[in-house]
Design a protein around this motif. Structure first.
Motif, PDB file in Angstrom:
ATOM      1  N   LYS A 157      12.571   1.756   4.962  1.00  0.00           N
ATOM      2  CA  LYS A 157      12.142   0.322   5.046  1.00  0.00           C
ATOM      3  C   LYS A 157      11.231  -0.104   3.823  1.00  0.00           C
ATOM      4  N   ALA A 158      11.614   0.325   2.558  1.00  0.00           N
ATOM      5  CA  ALA A 158      10.834   0.467   1.465  1.00  0.00           C
ATOM      6  C   ALA A 158      10.239  -0.992   1.181  1.00  0.00           C
ATOM      7  N   GLN A 159       9.084  -1.306   1.613  1.00  0.00           N
ATOM      8  CA  GLN A 159       8.505  -2.829   1.271  1.00  0.00           C
ATOM      9  C   GLN A 159       7.142  -2.405   0.801  1.00  0.00           C
ATOM     10  N   PRO A 160       7.042  -2.153  -0.747  1.00  0.00           N
ATOM     11  CA  PRO A 160       5.713  -1.689  -1.071  1.00  0.00           C
ATOM     12  C   PRO A 160       4.612  -2.686  -0.873  1.00  0.00           C
ATOM     13  N   ASP A 161       4.900  -4.105  -0.783  1.00  0.00           N
ATOM     14  CA  ASP A 161       3.900  -4.890  -0.433  1.00  0.00           C
ATOM     15  C   ASP A 161       3.311  -4.893   0.652  1.00  0.00           C
ATOM     16  N   VAL A 162       4.045  -4.911   1.508  1.00  0.00           N
ATOM     17  CA  VAL A 162       3.635  -4.661   3.392  1.00  0.00           C
ATOM     18  C   VAL A 162       2.790  -3.505   3.336  1.00  0.00           C
ATOM     19  N   PHE A 163       3.249  -2.358   2.680  1.00  0.00           N
ATOM     20  CA  PHE A 163       2.665  -0.996   2.748  1.00  0.00           C
ATOM     21  C   PHE A 163       1.312  -1.177   2.222  1.00  0.00           C
ATOM     22  N   ALA A 164       1.179  -1.880   0.988  1.00  0.00           N
ATOM     23  CA  ALA A 164      -0.196  -1.939   0.373  1.00  0.00           C
ATOM     24  C   ALA A 164      -1.081  -2.682   1.341  1.00  0.00           C
ATOM     25  N   ASP A 165      -0.463  -4.065   1.861  1.00  0.00           N
ATOM     26  CA  ASP A 165      -1.237  -4.792   2.725  1.00  0.00           C
ATOM     27  C   ASP A 165      -1.645  -3.925   3.861  1.00  0.00           C
ATOM     28  N   ARG A 166      -0.841  -3.197   4.613  1.00  0.00           N
ATOM     29  CA  ARG A 166      -1.266  -2.561   5.754  1.00  0.00           C
ATOM     30  C   ARG A 166      -2.487  -1.507   5.392  1.00  0.00           C
ATOM     31  N   ILE A 167      -2.410  -0.931   4.302  1.00  0.00           N
ATOM     32  CA  ILE A 167      -3.418   0.118   4.061  1.00  0.00           C
ATOM     33  C   ILE A 167      -4.586  -0.404   3.988  1.00  0.00           C
ATOM     34  N   ALA A 168      -4.887  -1.814   3.304  1.00  0.00           N
ATOM     35  CA  ALA A 168      -5.879  -2.580   2.861  1.00  0.00           C
ATOM     36  C   ALA A 168      -6.359  -3.198   4.097  1.00  0.00           C
ATOM     37  N   THR A 169      -5.589  -3.904   4.953  1.00  0.00           N
ATOM     38  CA  THR A 169      -6.200  -4.497   6.046  1.00  0.00           C
ATOM     39  C   THR A 169      -6.404  -3.612   7.233  1.00  0.00           C
ATOM     40  N   LYS A 170      -5.646  -2.354   7.238  1.00  0.00           N
ATOM     41  CA  LYS A 170      -6.308  -1.430   8.429  1.00  0.00           C
ATOM     42  C   LYS A 170      -7.552  -0.600   7.844  1.00  0.00           C
ATOM     43  N   ASN A 171      -7.921  -0.933   6.680  1.00  0.00           N
ATOM     44  CA  ASN A 171      -9.168  -0.127   6.289  1.00  0.00           C
ATOM     45  C   ASN A 171      -9.035   1.084   6.245  1.00  0.00           C
ATOM     46  N   TRP A 172      -7.927   1.715   6.138  1.00  0.00           N
ATOM     47  CA  TRP A 172      -7.773   3.529   6.095  1.00  0.00           C
ATOM     48  C   TRP A 172      -8.422   4.034   5.074  1.00  0.00           C
ATOM     49  N   LEU A 173      -8.479   3.520   3.963  1.00  0.00           N
ATOM     50  CA  LEU A 173      -9.279   4.342   2.865  1.00  0.00           C
ATOM     51  C   LEU A 173     -10.677   4.455   3.208  1.00  0.00           C
ATOM     52  N   THR A 174     -11.188   3.405   3.706  1.00  0.00           N
ATOM     53  CA  THR A 174     -12.610   3.479   4.216  1.00  0.00           C
ATOM     54  C   THR A 174     -12.847   4.192   5.409  1.00  0.00           C
ATOM     55  N   LEU A 175     -12.100   4.250   6.078  1.00  0.00           N
ATOM     56  CA  LEU A 175     -11.952   5.060   7.257  1.00  0.00           C
ATOM     57  C   LEU A 175     -11.941   6.736   7.277  1.00  0.00           C
ATOM     58  N   TRP A 176     -10.924   6.989   6.187  1.00  0.00           N
ATOM     59  CA  TRP A 176     -10.421   8.237   6.017  1.00  0.00           C
ATOM     60  C   TRP A 176     -10.304   8.459   4.442  1.00  0.00           C
ATOM     61  N   PRO A 177     -11.608   8.430   3.718  1.00  0.00           N
ATOM     62  CA  PRO A 177     -11.321   8.421   2.100  1.00  0.00           C
ATOM     63  C   PRO A 177     -10.748   9.524   1.379  1.00  0.00           C
ATOM     64  N   LYS A 178     -10.230  10.422   2.204  1.00  0.00           N
ATOM     65  CA  LYS A 178      -9.609  11.495   1.463  1.00  0.00           C
ATOM     66  C   LYS A 178      -8.116  11.371   1.508  1.00  0.00           C
ATOM     67  N   LEU A 179      -7.676  10.250   2.574  1.00  0.00           N
ATOM     68  CA  LEU A 179      -6.271   9.998   2.712  1.00  0.00           C
ATOM     69  C   LEU A 179      -5.723   9.928   1.298  1.00  0.00           C
ATOM     70  N   LYS A 180      -4.371  10.552   1.489  1.00  0.00           N
ATOM     71  CA  LYS A 180      -3.520  10.179   0.008  1.00  0.00           C
ATOM     72  C   LYS A 180      -2.405   9.367   0.145  1.00  0.00           C
ATOM     73  N   ILE A 181      -2.157   8.434  -0.779  1.00  0.00           N
ATOM     74  CA  ILE A 181      -1.116   7.316  -0.640  1.00  0.00           C
ATOM     75  C   ILE A 181      -0.052   7.786  -1.408  1.00  0.00           C
ATOM     76  N   VAL A 182       1.193   7.924  -0.551  1.00  0.00           N
ATOM     77  CA  VAL A 182       2.437   8.389  -1.272  1.00  0.00           C
ATOM     78  C   VAL A 182       3.289   7.307  -1.187  1.00  0.00           C
ATOM     79  N   SER A 183       3.748   6.826  -2.482  1.00  0.00           N
ATOM     80  CA  SER A 183       4.787   5.607  -2.554  1.00  0.00           C
ATOM     81  C   SER A 183       5.956   6.486  -2.352  1.00  0.00           C
ATOM     82  N   SER A 184       7.079   5.719  -2.214  1.00  0.00           N
ATOM     83  CA  SER A 184       8.529   6.200  -2.004  1.00  0.00           C
ATOM     84  C   SER A 184       9.102   6.974  -3.081  1.00  0.00           C
ATOM     85  N   GLU A 185       8.778   6.581  -4.226  1.00  0.00           N
ATOM     86  CA  GLU A 185       9.095   7.528  -5.328  1.00  0.00           C
ATOM     87  C   GLU A 185       8.649   8.820  -5.504  1.00  0.00           C
TER      88      GLU A 185
END
Length: 187
Positions: A157-185
């Motif tokens: 479902k490679a939708q990088p814009d939706v993926f980035a938006d979900r990460i931001a709006t769900k505040n994941w990096l604030t809640l879990w600052p050590k979370l690593k983001i992995v793009s499809s590549e």
């Protein structure tokens, strides 16, 4: 390896009175191929592996199931109302037998098949009570990803814009600052 991760998730759910209560309430509906999915499990795992001092709230309880015999959205709303009468929680009920239409995918064959199309791999996990009332983990991907502290864009479902938006709006990096983001590549 999968079974150890699954056992750990089951232990954490059992130790969380709010999640265990929600799981028991959901089980009372006796829906086919059901589970409480997405943040219900994902957030619990991330809270534990990142040793979060304050657990993330149950702000969205995604109850998914698969039933071709009745794909009415009205049925899902009725089920949400039944659940809210039992527990004033933010229930969201979706029959995966019809969700492919909304998502623009080919028809799904099961709950797990529907999860294979979710934006993040780590979100495609759920728990349910089996016939013996034991907690069963349901997932479309390897649980090792979830326990690695990553959030991975799903290539299906490679939708990088939706993926980035979900990460931001769900505040994941604030809640879990050590979370690593992995793009499809990178996955």
């Amino acid at each position: 390896m999968y079974s150890n991760y699954g056992k750990q998730i089951a232990q954490w759910v059992k130790a969380d009175t709010n999640r265990l209560r929600a799981l028991n309430i959901a089980a009372e509906l006796n829906l086919p191929d059901w589970c409480l999915a997405a943040g219900f499990v994902r957030n619990l795992v991330w809270d534990n592996i990142f040793c979060t001092s304050k657990p993330s709230p149950l702000n969205d309880l995604d109850l998914i199931y698969f039933d071709k015999s009745n794909v009415s959205a009205h049925r899902d709303k009725t089920l949400e109302q039944q659940l809210r009468r039992k527990a004033a929680l933010p229930w969201s009920v979706k029959n995966q037998a019809r969700m492919h239409l909304r998502n623009g995918d080919k028809a799904y064959s099961s709950t797990v098949d529907a999860m294979r199309y979710w934006i993040e791999k780590e979100t495609a996990v759920g728990v349910r009570l089996n016939e013996d009332s034991n907690i069963e983990v349901v997932t479309a991907f390897d649980l090792q990803l979830l326990f690695a502290g990553t959030v991975t864009l799903n290539d299906v479902k490679a939708q990088p814009d939706v993926f980035a938006d979900r990460i931001a709006t769900k505040n994941w990096l604030t809640l879990w600052p050590k979370l690593k983001i992995v793009s499809s590549e990178e996955s």
